[in-house]
Design an enzyme around this catalytic site. Structure first.
Site, PDB file in Angstrom:
ATOM      1  N   TYR A 148       0.831  -1.211   0.000  1.00  0.00           N
ATOM      2  CA  TYR A 148       0.000   0.000   0.000  1.00  0.00           C
ATOM      3  C   TYR A 148       0.861   1.255   0.000  1.00  0.00           C
ATOM      4  CZ  TYR A 148      -3.799   3.170   1.383  1.00  0.00           C
ATOM      5  OH  TYR A 148      -4.719   4.192   1.424  1.00  0.00           O
ATOM      6  N   LYS A 154       0.975   4.118  -2.969  1.00  0.00           N
ATOM      7  CA  LYS A 154       0.625   5.521  -2.740  1.00  0.00           C
ATOM      8  C   LYS A 154       1.828   6.444  -2.959  1.00  0.00           C
ATOM      9  CE  LYS A 154      -3.705   4.879  -1.877  1.00  0.00           C
ATOM     10  NZ  LYS A 154      -4.742   5.359  -2.827  1.00  0.00           N
TER      11      LYS A 154
END
Length: 256
Positions: free
Chosen positions: A164, A168
């Site tokens: 993640y 991002k």
């Protein structure tokens, strides 16, 4: 007061055409509802078509204008079709919000290939595909806004979220590069990076863990989805016309 010195802060998006990915629920739904309440026509995109229809129904029942577009954001052909459909129906595109994203948490030493691939594909590839597809109508319309939902995890990392955080961080790098590429076309590209926001996920963490999280936030509370949606609305407005390539953290001071 000279005209150029008057405030342009407004929430009036009348006549604007917006596309929001991941709009079936949560933050994406709130962003779509917020845009519609401010007068924009909103193309709502999600892979979960049942929940998506509920979002669109709620917007239309409230007097807004919205359409549902089932789409896997990793499918390049389908992404192009959705953008073409929106442009054909409403005559253009002015605002793109890349919100679709998932988590598949786990320590990196135990992370499976599919946990890595699915998060990078949806969070980063999906943002790239919709950004690329939106470029043509945005350029043709002589301006617009691209707003990507990043995360403080992409700025500071977070144990158990290697996939993640990497996705991002990639979204942030993509944001800054595309901002430079499209600036001459009057298209701004920015990211909003939420911190710990009160959602169904945080509600399931347990009271003690939530207290620990809140203890790390200088403002001493979790953020609300409305805090993030309002930041997105600001970046979509004329008040943000001279802001591009930026990452707006909505984190209560966590990354200070």
């Amino acid at each position: 007061m000279p005209e150029e010195n008057k405030s342009r802060i407004t929430t009036d998006l009348s006549g604007q055409i917006a596309l929001v990915t991941g709009a079936a629920r949560g933050l994406g739904r709130l962003i779509a509802e917020t845009f519609a309440a401010c007068g924009a026509k909103v193309a709502c995109v999600d892979v979960n078509t049942d929940l998506l229809e509920a979002t669109v129904g709620a917007i239309n029942d409230a007097g807004g204008q919205a359409t549902a577009h089932g789409c896997d954001v990793t499918d390049s052909q389908r992404v192009n079709e959705v953008v073409d459909q929106v442009v054909a129906q409403w005559g253009g595109l002015r605002i793109l919000v890349n919100n679709a994203g998932i988590t598949r948490d786990g320590l990196v030493m135990r992370m499976k290939d599919d946990q890595w691939d699915s998060v990078l594909n949806i969070n980063l590839r999906g943002t790239f595909l919709f950004t690329r597809a939106a470029c043509k109508p945005l350029v043709k319309g002589r301006g617009g806004r691209i707003i990507n939902i990043a995360s403080v995890s992409g700025l500071m990392g977070n144990p158990g979220q290697a996939n993640y955080s990497a996705s991002k961080a990639g979204v942030i790098g993509l944001t800054r590069t595309v901002a430079m590429e499209l600036a001459s076309r009057n298209i701004t590209v920015n990211a909003v990076a939420p911190g710990f926001i009160a959602t169904d996920m945080t509600a399931n963490l347990g009271e003690e863990l939530v207290k620990t999280i809140v203890g790390q936030v200088p403002l001493g509370r979790l953020g609300q989805p409305r805090d993030v949606a309002d930041a997105v609305l600001f970046l979509a407005s004329e008040a943000a016309a001279y802001i591009t390539g930026q990452v707006i953290t909505v984190d209560g001071g966590l990354t200070v």
